[in-house]
Write a protein that holds these residues in place. Structure first.
Motif, PDB file in Angstrom:
ATOM      1  N   ILE A   1       0.844  -1.206   0.000  1.00 29.79           N
ATOM      2  CA  ILE A   1       0.000   0.000   0.000  1.00 29.79           C
ATOM      3  C   ILE A   1       0.879   1.256   0.000  1.00 29.79           C
ATOM      4  O   ILE A   1       1.861   1.340   0.740  1.00 29.79           O
ATOM      5  CB  ILE A   1      -0.932   0.005   1.236  1.00 29.79           C
ATOM      6  N   ARG A   2       0.517   2.219  -0.862  1.00 31.47           N
ATOM      7  CA  ARG A   2       1.283   3.463  -0.949  1.00 31.47           C
ATOM      8  C   ARG A   2       0.437   4.707  -0.680  1.00 31.47           C
ATOM      9  O   ARG A   2       0.966   5.817  -0.674  1.00 31.47           O
ATOM     10  CB  ARG A   2       1.921   3.590  -2.347  1.00 31.47           C
ATOM     11  N   VAL A   3      -0.861   4.531  -0.511  1.00 31.40           N
ATOM     12  CA  VAL A   3      -1.744   5.670  -0.296  1.00 31.40           C
ATOM     13  C   VAL A   3      -2.287   5.627   1.134  1.00 31.40           C
ATOM     14  O   VAL A   3      -2.973   4.667   1.514  1.00 31.40           O
ATOM     15  CB  VAL A   3      -2.920   5.665  -1.295  1.00 31.40           C
ATOM     16  N   PHE A   4      -1.949   6.654   1.919  1.00 28.11           N
ATOM     17  CA  PHE A   4      -2.394   6.698   3.306  1.00 28.11           C
ATOM     18  C   PHE A   4      -3.113   8.014   3.592  1.00 28.11           C
ATOM     19  O   PHE A   4      -2.765   9.053   3.031  1.00 28.11           O
ATOM     20  CB  PHE A   4      -1.205   6.529   4.257  1.00 28.11           C
ATOM     21  N   GLY A   5      -4.113   7.934   4.465  1.00 30.47           N
ATOM     22  CA  GLY A   5      -4.896   9.114   4.818  1.00 30.47           C
ATOM     23  C   GLY A   5      -4.771   9.439   6.293  1.00 30.47           C
ATOM     24  O   GLY A   5      -4.758   8.548   7.143  1.00 30.47           O
TER      25      GLY A   5
END
Ligand code: PLP
Length: 221
Positions: A40-44
């Protein structure tokens, strides 16, 4: 189940066109690193201080998304690196993002948050306000902002019909706005809706970006 098992099970439920934003708020960097190592490369994140701390400590190919209410005086801290701001809820905030985008010589990608829930405490433009903003042409003044779509949060309820209705309303608005105001832009493509408890309904109603915390990382204390 481990963080990774949760993630794999979740990914099987998500169509290829839907971007998964792993919501890592309140979770330690070690746990985020585990999810990162799983691909995973997209974090919020929803707080600026926490977001910048984690940005400093974690690999630089992470795409950080700001999903929480953003105060104008804090835009400057994330402006250099933020990949997408989901929670733009006022013209004043847009103006500030534009200013900081200019200082950093970049166009900052943003979503306009729309108030679709019954709860009053949730942020976002009303439909009317949003159409007024778009009709005014003021967005053209903001050369350092790229408006890439809409974000919304449904009412926190067990009533699935209510949730579906709200997501459906947002999807209709999204399609409408894209047609009316963004025919010349290829960027207005993101419809960010759906969280752990309602992402399946959101996807059925047209979401292409879901923000998932608890399913991946476990519940927050
Ligand atoms: C916390 C949060 C999420 C994720 O919530 P979960 O229920 O843990 O998936 C999504 N969107 C926003 C705006 C949030 O603040």
């Amino acid at each position: 189940m481990s963080v990774c098992e949760n993630l794999i099970e979740l990914q099987q439920k998500i169509p290829k066109n839907v971007t998964l934003v792993a919501v890592s708020k309140t979770k330690p960097v070690e746990q985020i690193k585990t999810v990162y190592d799983a691909g995973i490369r997209v974090f919020g994140e929803n707080k600026v201080q926490e977001l910048t701390d984690k940005y400093d400590q974690l690999p630089k190919d992470i795409q950080w998304h700001m999903i929480g209410h953003l105060q104008r005086n804090k835009v400057k801290y994330i402006a250099p690196f933020i990949h997408l701001i989901h929670s733009v809820d006022s013209i004043k905030l847009l103006r500030e993002i534009n200013k900081e985008g200019g200082k950093n010589k970049r166009k900052i990608p943003c979503l306009l948050q729309v108030h679709i829930a019954l709860e009053e405490n949730k942020h976002g433009f009303d439909q009317e306000e949003l159409l007024e903003l778009l009709s005014s042409g003021i967005l053209r003044e903001f050369q350092h902002v790229s408006v890439n779509g809409l974000m919304g949060m449904a009412t926190y309820t067990q009533n699935q019909d209510q949730i579906r209705k709200e997501f459906s309303t947002l999807n209709t608005l999204f399609t409408d706005i894209k047609k009316r105001f963004f025919t010349e832009s290829n960027n207005f493509n993101a419809l960010s809706m759906g969280m752990s408890n309602d992402f399946e309904i959101a996807i059925e109603e047209g979401s292409n970006m879901i923000r998932i915390g608890s399913i991946i990382f476990g519940s927050r204390s």
